[in-house]
Design an enzyme around this catalytic site. Structure first.
Site, mmCIF file in Angstrom:
data_model
loop_
_atom_site.group_PDB
_atom_site.id
_atom_site.type_symbol
_atom_site.label_atom_id
_atom_site.label_comp_id
_atom_site.label_asym_id
_atom_site.label_seq_id
_atom_site.Cartn_x
_atom_site.Cartn_y
_atom_site.Cartn_z
ATOM 1 N N ASP A 25 0.282 2.363 -0.277
ATOM 2 C CA ASP A 25 1.524 3.042 -0.634
ATOM 3 C C ASP A 25 1.191 4.465 -1.078
ATOM 4 O OD1 ASP A 25 4.113 3.614 -1.250
ATOM 5 O OD2 ASP A 25 4.303 2.186 -2.898
ATOM 6 N N ASP A 119 5.756 6.015 4.306
ATOM 7 C CA ASP A 119 4.742 6.145 3.251
ATOM 8 C C ASP A 119 4.082 4.847 2.830
ATOM 9 O OD1 ASP A 119 7.071 5.172 2.127
ATOM 10 O OD2 ASP A 119 6.840 6.274 0.256
ATOM 11 N N GLU A 120 4.315 3.750 3.536
ATOM 12 C CA GLU A 120 3.627 2.512 3.156
ATOM 13 C C GLU A 120 3.459 1.598 4.355
ATOM 14 O OE1 GLU A 120 5.707 -0.305 0.638
ATOM 15 O OE2 GLU A 120 7.609 0.702 1.020
#
Length: 383
Positions: A25, A119-120
């Site tokens: 993350d 983003d993850e």
């Protein structure tokens, strides 16, 4: 960590899963990219959002979070909490490019990658390309490469399954990593508030509070039939998650089950005044999906009234739209099915495509997971 009074129940390694899963993350991703690319923003409370009465926060730097600013918060609230905050309009094209660079680093270690957003992502490193002996070392190497090559930081969680890995990645944010070993599961999980369970949103959390559930330990203490009575089929899932059980594999290259986009207006508009916005959104959705050979069978229109009531209308024509013009015509025609008073004002409109012909099972309603980013916020759901 507070102590729990629940009896110790041993969950076997087989139940927890035998895979080595890493959840990566990125830390305050959008805001961190802005601070990286603009030195004057470093160490300042940065809020990624259009500054306006209808805008919401897309991301906040850790300096801004100290003031209580969070994603999806109204921008006016963020400005009130931190008058000195620096507002930066989002640049999703740039964020996507950085995300691709992050995923290139992931690909050096494994091909089993399941993106959740820009983003993850989940990574299955049970077998990794570099032959590193542990998932902990894989996560460390990935984070180091992100830091050295992209000048950004990421946090990671390492565990035998996806659920536990996602819980773990939040444990030592920012710029940290945490491992959940099988013998630690109960002690770590039970004290957690239910809001930390992936998939438990504010609505479900409120329903849980009504039956006295505030922590994972409260779920753990309930029998499965009771949970199913209150939460239907999701009750079994909650029963398993409270015990750290998750058999879902990392699924690479998930097909999109819907593509949608929406606009929040600076000022409320009548339905007839929404046409320009609908046309722009139709073009955005079409451009995001036309490269895919799978034709979408369902077209959807979403409206949110001045009073925050959401209205959705959809149609599944006999033949899927094959051109932008046809898609536009169908989307505009859905306005005739709204059935509102002529003077009704609207604050938001959205357009979407779903039920791609490759799909083997029904998909969630259009816009169900609509992103909070307004003013042409874009959502590409992975289903």
């Amino acid at each position: 960590m507070p102590e729990t009074t629940h009896p110790v129940v041993t969950v076997t390694h087989a139940e927890l899963g035998s895979r080595k899963i890493v959840h990566v993350d990125m830390d305050a991703f959008y805001a961190s990219v802005e601070q990286r690319d603009e030195p004057s923003l470093r160490d300042k409370p940065v809020v990624v959002a259009w500054k306006g009465k209808r805008s919401v926060v897309c991301a906040a730097s850790y300096e801004a979070r100290k003031y209580g600013i969070r994603s999806a918060m109204p921008a006016v609230t963020a400005a009130r909490l931190c008058p000195e905050a620096v507002f930066v309009p989002p640049d999703f094209t740039r964020y996507k490019a950085v995300s691709e660079a992050v995923h290139e680093i992931f690909g050096r270690h494994t091909d089993s990658i399941e993106p959740l957003s820009l983003d993850e992502a989940y990574l299955d490193v049970t077998k990794n390309k570099l032959g590193l002996p542990t998932a902990t070392l894989v996560a460390k190497a990935i984070r180091q490469q992100i830091r050295e090559e992209l000048n950004l930081t990421a946090s990671a969680g390492i565990a035998p399954n996806k659920f536990l890995a996602k819980i773990a990645s939040d444990w030592r944010k920012p710029n940290g990593q945490f491992v959940i070993q099988p013998h630690e599961v109960q002690a770590l999980l039970l004290p957690l508030p239910v809001g930390r369970v992936p998939g438990v949103g504010k609505v479900t959390e409120a329903r849980m509070a009504q039956v006295g559930i505030k922590t994972v330990g409260d779920i753990f203490a309930m029998m499965m039939p009771t949970l199913e009575e209150h939460f239907g089929r999701y009750g079994q899932r909650l029963y398993e998650l409270a015990r750290g059980i998750d058999h879902n594999p990392v699924v690479s290259d998930r097909v999109r089950k819907q593509v949608s986009a929406e606009d929040t207006f600076p000022d409320d508009l009548l339905l007839d005044q929404c046409e320009t916005h609908i046309r722009r959104l139709v073009e955005k959705v079409w451009n995001a999906s036309h490269h895919n050979a799978r034709a979408a069978k369902t077209i959807g229109l979403k409206l949110k009234t001045k009073e925050f009531t959401s209205l959705t209308r959809s149609i599944t024509p006999p033949v899927a739209p094959v051109s932008l013009e046809e898609f536009t015509k169908i989307a505009l025609s859905l306005r005739e099915r709204v059935g509102c008073a002529p003077d009704q004002l609207f604050r938001l409109v959205g357009v979407g495509l779903s039920n791609f012909q490759i799909d083997a099972e029904p998909v969630p309603p259009l816009f169900e997971d609509a992103a909070p980013n307004d003013q042409s916020a874009f959502l590409a759901s992975n289903g």
